[in-house]
Design a protein around this motif. Structure first.
Motif, PDB file in Angstrom:
ATOM      1  N   GLY B  81       3.619  -0.066   4.158  1.00 37.01           N
ATOM      2  CA  GLY B  81       3.254   0.929   3.176  1.00 37.01           C
ATOM      3  C   GLY B  81       3.128   2.331   3.731  1.00 37.01           C
ATOM      4  O   GLY B  81       2.495   3.181   3.132  1.00 37.01           O
ATOM      5  N   THR B  82       3.727   2.557   4.869  1.00 40.56           N
ATOM      6  CA  THR B  82       3.691   3.906   5.407  1.00 40.56           C
ATOM      7  C   THR B  82       5.034   4.551   5.119  1.00 40.56           C
ATOM      8  O   THR B  82       6.025   3.876   4.939  1.00 40.56           O
ATOM      9  CB  THR B  82       3.494   3.913   6.926  1.00 40.56           C
ATOM     10  OG1 THR B  82       4.676   3.408   7.535  1.00 40.56           O
ATOM     11  CG2 THR B  82       2.324   3.048   7.305  1.00 40.56           C
ATOM     12  N   SER B  83       5.041   5.846   5.077  1.00 34.95           N
ATOM     13  CA  SER B  83       6.308   6.535   4.869  1.00 34.95           C
ATOM     14  C   SER B  83       6.765   7.178   6.167  1.00 34.95           C
ATOM     15  O   SER B  83       7.569   8.093   6.158  1.00 34.95           O
ATOM     16  CB  SER B  83       6.150   7.592   3.787  1.00 34.95           C
ATOM     17  OG  SER B  83       5.606   7.004   2.633  1.00 34.95           O
ATOM     18  N   PHE B  85       8.798   7.825   9.459  1.00 32.98           N
ATOM     19  CA  PHE B  85      10.234   7.720   9.591  1.00 32.98           C
ATOM     20  C   PHE B  85      10.695   6.425  10.241  1.00 32.98           C
ATOM     21  O   PHE B  85      11.621   5.770   9.755  1.00 32.98           O
ATOM     22  CB  PHE B  85      10.767   8.913  10.392  1.00 32.98           C
ATOM     23  CG  PHE B  85      12.241   8.842  10.621  1.00 32.98           C
ATOM     24  CD1 PHE B  85      13.120   9.195   9.615  1.00 32.98           C
ATOM     25  CD2 PHE B  85      12.749   8.411  11.837  1.00 32.98           C
ATOM     26  CE1 PHE B  85      14.481   9.121   9.813  1.00 32.98           C
ATOM     27  CE2 PHE B  85      14.108   8.334  12.041  1.00 32.98           C
ATOM     28  CZ  PHE B  85      14.979   8.690  11.031  1.00 32.98           C
ATOM     29  N   SER B  88      10.347   3.351   7.879  1.00 31.20           N
ATOM     30  CA  SER B  88      11.150   3.389   6.666  1.00 31.20           C
ATOM     31  C   SER B  88      12.634   3.391   6.969  1.00 31.20           C
ATOM     32  O   SER B  88      13.415   2.845   6.198  1.00 31.20           O
ATOM     33  CB  SER B  88      10.738   4.530   5.736  1.00 31.20           C
ATOM     34  OG  SER B  88      10.923   5.766   6.350  1.00 31.20           O
ATOM     35  N   SER B  89      13.037   3.940   8.100  1.00 32.99           N
ATOM     36  CA  SER B  89      14.466   3.854   8.393  1.00 32.99           C
ATOM     37  C   SER B  89      14.834   2.436   8.807  1.00 32.99           C
ATOM     38  O   SER B  89      15.953   1.989   8.586  1.00 32.99           O
ATOM     39  CB  SER B  89      14.872   4.865   9.466  1.00 32.99           C
ATOM     40  OG  SER B  89      14.311   4.518  10.700  1.00 32.99           O
ATOM     41  N   VAL B  92      15.521   0.637   5.566  1.00 33.81           N
ATOM     42  CA  VAL B  92      16.835   0.976   5.044  1.00 33.81           C
ATOM     43  C   VAL B  92      17.901   0.186   5.795  1.00 33.81           C
ATOM     44  O   VAL B  92      18.811  -0.384   5.193  1.00 33.81           O
ATOM     45  CB  VAL B  92      17.088   2.485   5.168  1.00 33.81           C
ATOM     46  CG1 VAL B  92      18.533   2.801   4.867  1.00 33.81           C
ATOM     47  CG2 VAL B  92      16.174   3.247   4.231  1.00 33.81           C
ATOM     48  N   ILE B 107      10.670  -6.345  -0.733  1.00 36.87           N
ATOM     49  CA  ILE B 107       9.739  -5.690   0.161  1.00 36.87           C
ATOM     50  C   ILE B 107       8.342  -5.774  -0.418  1.00 36.87           C
ATOM     51  O   ILE B 107       8.138  -5.533  -1.603  1.00 36.87           O
ATOM     52  CB  ILE B 107      10.139  -4.225   0.363  1.00 36.87           C
ATOM     53  CG1 ILE B 107      11.476  -4.178   1.087  1.00 36.87           C
ATOM     54  CG2 ILE B 107       9.073  -3.475   1.149  1.00 36.87           C
ATOM     55  CD1 ILE B 107      12.040  -2.808   1.256  1.00 36.87           C
ATOM     56  N   ALA B 108       7.392  -6.176   0.408  1.00 38.06           N
ATOM     57  CA  ALA B 108       6.003  -6.164  -0.028  1.00 38.06           C
ATOM     58  C   ALA B 108       5.233  -5.344   0.984  1.00 38.06           C
ATOM     59  O   ALA B 108       5.320  -5.570   2.190  1.00 38.06           O
ATOM     60  CB  ALA B 108       5.445  -7.572  -0.105  1.00 38.06           C
ATOM     61  N   ASN B 109       4.514  -4.378   0.498  1.00 33.77           N
ATOM     62  CA  ASN B 109       3.763  -3.534   1.402  1.00 33.77           C
ATOM     63  C   ASN B 109       2.352  -4.043   1.595  1.00 33.77           C
ATOM     64  O   ASN B 109       1.712  -4.518   0.668  1.00 33.77           O
ATOM     65  CB  ASN B 109       3.719  -2.101   0.881  1.00 33.77           C
ATOM     66  CG  ASN B 109       5.054  -1.419   1.040  1.00 33.77           C
ATOM     67  OD1 ASN B 109       5.648  -1.458   2.108  1.00 33.77           O
ATOM     68  ND2 ASN B 109       5.554  -0.818  -0.030  1.00 33.77           N
ATOM     69  N   SER B 110       1.899  -3.938   2.809  1.00 36.89           N
ATOM     70  CA  SER B 110       0.538  -4.296   3.115  1.00 36.89           C
ATOM     71  C   SER B 110      -0.175  -2.991   3.401  1.00 36.89           C
ATOM     72  O   SER B 110       0.097  -2.336   4.398  1.00 36.89           O
ATOM     73  CB  SER B 110       0.522  -5.183   4.353  1.00 36.89           C
ATOM     74  OG  SER B 110      -0.713  -5.110   4.986  1.00 36.89           O
ATOM     75  N   PHE B 111      -1.058  -2.597   2.495  1.00 37.71           N
ATOM     76  CA  PHE B 111      -1.645  -1.278   2.643  1.00 37.71           C
ATOM     77  C   PHE B 111      -2.838  -1.291   3.582  1.00 37.71           C
ATOM     78  O   PHE B 111      -3.674  -2.190   3.535  1.00 37.71           O
ATOM     79  CB  PHE B 111      -2.023  -0.721   1.279  1.00 37.71           C
ATOM     80  CG  PHE B 111      -0.823  -0.535   0.418  1.00 37.71           C
ATOM     81  CD1 PHE B 111      -0.018   0.568   0.576  1.00 37.71           C
ATOM     82  CD2 PHE B 111      -0.451  -1.497  -0.502  1.00 37.71           C
ATOM     83  CE1 PHE B 111       1.116   0.732  -0.189  1.00 37.71           C
ATOM     84  CE2 PHE B 111       0.687  -1.349  -1.271  1.00 37.71           C
ATOM     85  CZ  PHE B 111       1.470  -0.231  -1.116  1.00 37.71           C
ATOM     86  N   ASP B 113      -5.442   0.320   3.655  1.00 37.26           N
ATOM     87  CA  ASP B 113      -6.778   0.411   3.090  1.00 37.26           C
ATOM     88  C   ASP B 113      -7.255  -0.908   2.478  1.00 37.26           C
ATOM     89  O   ASP B 113      -8.379  -1.031   2.039  1.00 37.26           O
ATOM     90  CB  ASP B 113      -6.836   1.538   2.044  1.00 37.26           C
ATOM     91  CG  ASP B 113      -5.727   1.416   1.022  1.00 37.26           C
ATOM     92  OD1 ASP B 113      -5.093   0.343   0.963  1.00 37.26           O
ATOM     93  OD2 ASP B 113      -5.486   2.385   0.303  1.00 37.26           O
ATOM     94  N   GLU B 258       5.226  12.281  15.230  1.00 42.89           N
ATOM     95  CA  GLU B 258       4.273  13.026  14.426  1.00 42.89           C
ATOM     96  C   GLU B 258       3.034  13.382  15.228  1.00 42.89           C
ATOM     97  O   GLU B 258       2.538  14.511  15.171  1.00 42.89           O
ATOM     98  CB  GLU B 258       3.884  12.214  13.186  1.00 42.89           C
ATOM     99  CG  GLU B 258       5.064  12.036  12.258  1.00 42.89           C
ATOM    100  CD  GLU B 258       4.681  11.352  10.956  1.00 42.89           C
ATOM    101  OE1 GLU B 258       3.504  11.412  10.573  1.00 42.89           O
ATOM    102  OE2 GLU B 258       5.572  10.767  10.321  1.00 42.89           O
TER     103      GLU B 258
END
Lengths: 354, 354
Positions: B81-83, B85, B88-89, B92, B107-111, B113, B258
């Motif tokens: 669940g992060t954006s 790079f 997310s690449s 893709v 895709i299932a995101n694990s957040f 929080d 980052e």
DNA sequence: CCTCACGATGTCTACGTAGTCACAATGTCT
DNA sequence: AGACATTGTGACTACGTAGACATCGTGAGG
């Protein structure tokens, strides 16, 4: 595909509703009722069924359900295969929103390097069996209009799509962000604002360009020729090199943060200070935007809001095709002013540099 | 869920194999044969079937196929669940690789929080019916080990997972990138290298930390206390502020770009020049890395390679559970040297600054 | 010319679920 | 107390596909 997969035997097969029913001493239909939360089931029966299911590790079979109901509870998202922050955080938001309303998401990427990519991505989704298609970042394919045989939701502006229904969610009127950026720069005293646009096949890029232009015209400012970029910092850098040579340029609005960062890179190399000589604004508020030098003025978007509103709208429609005409979705953009924008240099300062 | 959906009528139902068969004057089974590319079909029959299918707009129904075969041809990816790079690449790349081998991706995101996020994400995938689960960015949940009832593929290091099979794809020995970064800085003449690590629940972050440490020890260099970040530029900035106060710090390796950019931001603010006073290296080679000031030395990864090798491995296993023991997958990392690293300041320069 | 193998096609069936309808048991109202 | 609604449950069935097996025609080998 060299499948070896043969028919499953009685032994390795997953437990089904019938197995649970037998163990709980009820009928398969009652198991179905329990798992669909139907009301006419006694608490006692429900408990026995749930216990039996737990014991066997039963999970309802989605394929069987889909086959029978004709609904897959799956939405297909057409993305563009980029790892840019804006699009990918929108995807994350969509997945989250979909999960909360009990839908699964399939993502198909349309790669820029593939000419027929868009149609192919849609086809892939339709082959998977989706209840609807979402165009998360609408683009024009140049070619024929897209043909889809399920409802379509577009986030932002809507390209030409042939589908039984096309829903659209977009920012409320007046709250336009590109216009706000342009106004911000004009109010700081800049005579005009230069624009580095996104690729014009993206509707979002077109809108930003249009709003920038409209705002300049409304303010009676000169409208300089916009440069078309491709969202990348590299292209922003190239465009920035050209703009750096023109001393008349004091304000630049890039259609996304990456291009803005490329522009700043070029300006630095050319010895032009940001924001002393040139103000620069980006779009998206990527995570590093606050930490590049100088911290970037940009626009942040509430993708979670957009995703939630969009999906709710879409699913409401799927459940009841004719009731709500169109909820008024608002997509909140926020101008975040940091250190990359300021008043234009005074005549004296300009002379000093030149 | 307020579904209004009632049973479909004969009219609005999509065409099925039977409809195509009737139009083509063959049996449903033959239609099935054509669409599965079986060999014993005459060219003439095949053509008639395809023509009929085209006319009716027929698409094989994946749900029915899945119900019968027990295979959904769908792989589930657990993302975080992060954006950012890197992740997310990779997603893709996975989608692209999956599509070329005719698999769909969920895709299932694990957040972050959500405490029970990981297990919940996996559950969501299993409920959708996936043939396997991929942990794209393995993390530890702290809690109980993950229980999955389909094969699992982990990319990178493998956390504890209870599953019928756990496959793992990781960088070839020796080609370790974090070690290479550390060596690069030591070879430039730095006495030691400070590290801003990623969150230690991420296995990738742990590996980088471990390799950094091992390399320092192997070189006989002092091992400073590492700081744990959270991948964000903001945290890198905070960490950088502390490091900027210590004049002994001449080289910093941040676990991603980052954080590196945040560090540079802090160093700039503290009046320390990069790379004049302090060299900084990141990881991931995000698109803006080449355009921040100074252009960032970092590590680029070939996610496409990783995705392709991983999926091929996994699908081979699914098709034939006992043949290939383990193909030797290699994940290529490349050190990209830009302008944020250089020799450490000489004693004279240091004195001048202090 | 008869047999046999093989290619091309068809018939029948099961996969696991939810709609439809039936029906028994228990109220509830006059 | 009899008619009738309500609640809880089960029997039967269809959804679209592919596996197992049967069948038919055709050409090759004896």
């Amino acid at each position: 595909m060299g499948d070896t997969g043969s028919k499953r035997t009685r032994q390795d097969r997953r437990p089904g509703g019938n197995d649970v029913a037998r163990l709980a001493g009820v009928s398969q239909k009652t198991v179905s009722r329990v798992f669909n939360g139907e009301s006419n089931v006694s608490a006692d029966t429900r408990d026995r069924v749930l216990a039996a299911a737990q014991t066997l590790g039963y999970r309802p079979n989605g394929a069987a359900r889909a086959l029978l109901t004709g609904r897959t509870h799956r939405l297909g998202v057409v993305a563009l295969g980029t790892s840019h922050f804006g699009p990918s955080s929108l995807l994350v938001a969509l997945e989250r929103a979909a999960r909360t309303i009990n839908y699964a998401l399939s993502i198909a990427n349309s790669f820029e390097d593939d000419p027929s990519g868009l149609a192919e991505a849609v086809d892939n989704l339709l082959a998977q069996g989706v209840d609807a298609v979402i165009l998360s970042e609408p683009v024009d394919d140049g070619d024929e209009p897209l043909v889809v045989d399920v409802p379509v939701l577009t986030l932002g502006a809507a390209p030409v799509v042939h589908a039984p229904t096309v829903l659209s969610v977009r920012a409320a009127e007046g709250g336009d962000a590109a216009a706000e950026v342009t106004r911000h720069l004009l109010e700081l005293g800049h005579r005009t604002v230069h624009h580095i646009a996104g690729p014009q096949r993206w509707w979002a890029a077109r809108e930003r360009l249009q709003n920038w232009q409209d705002t300049l015209i409304a303010a009676g400012a000169e409208v300089p020729q916009a440069v078309e970029g491709d969202w990348t910092a590299a292209r922003g850098y190239a465009a920035g090199k050209a703009l750096a040579r023109d001393p008349g340029v004091t304000a630049i609005f890039a259609a996304n943060d990456e291009m803005a960062i490329g522009v700043i890179h070029a300006l630095h190399e050319a010895g032009r200070s940001v924001p002393g000589d040139v103000s620069v604004v980006g779009f998206d508020d990527i995570p590093v935007a606050a930490h590049v030098w100088p911290p970037l003025t940009t626009v942040s978007s509430d993708n979670a809001e957009l995703a939630t509103v969009g999906l709710t709208y879409l699913v409401d429609f799927l459940n009841n095709p004719d009731s709500p005409p169109a909820p008024p979705p608002k997509h909140v953009h926020n101008l975040v002013v940091r250190a990359s924008t300021s008043r234009p240099p005074t005549a004296g300062e300009e002379a000093h540099r030149a």
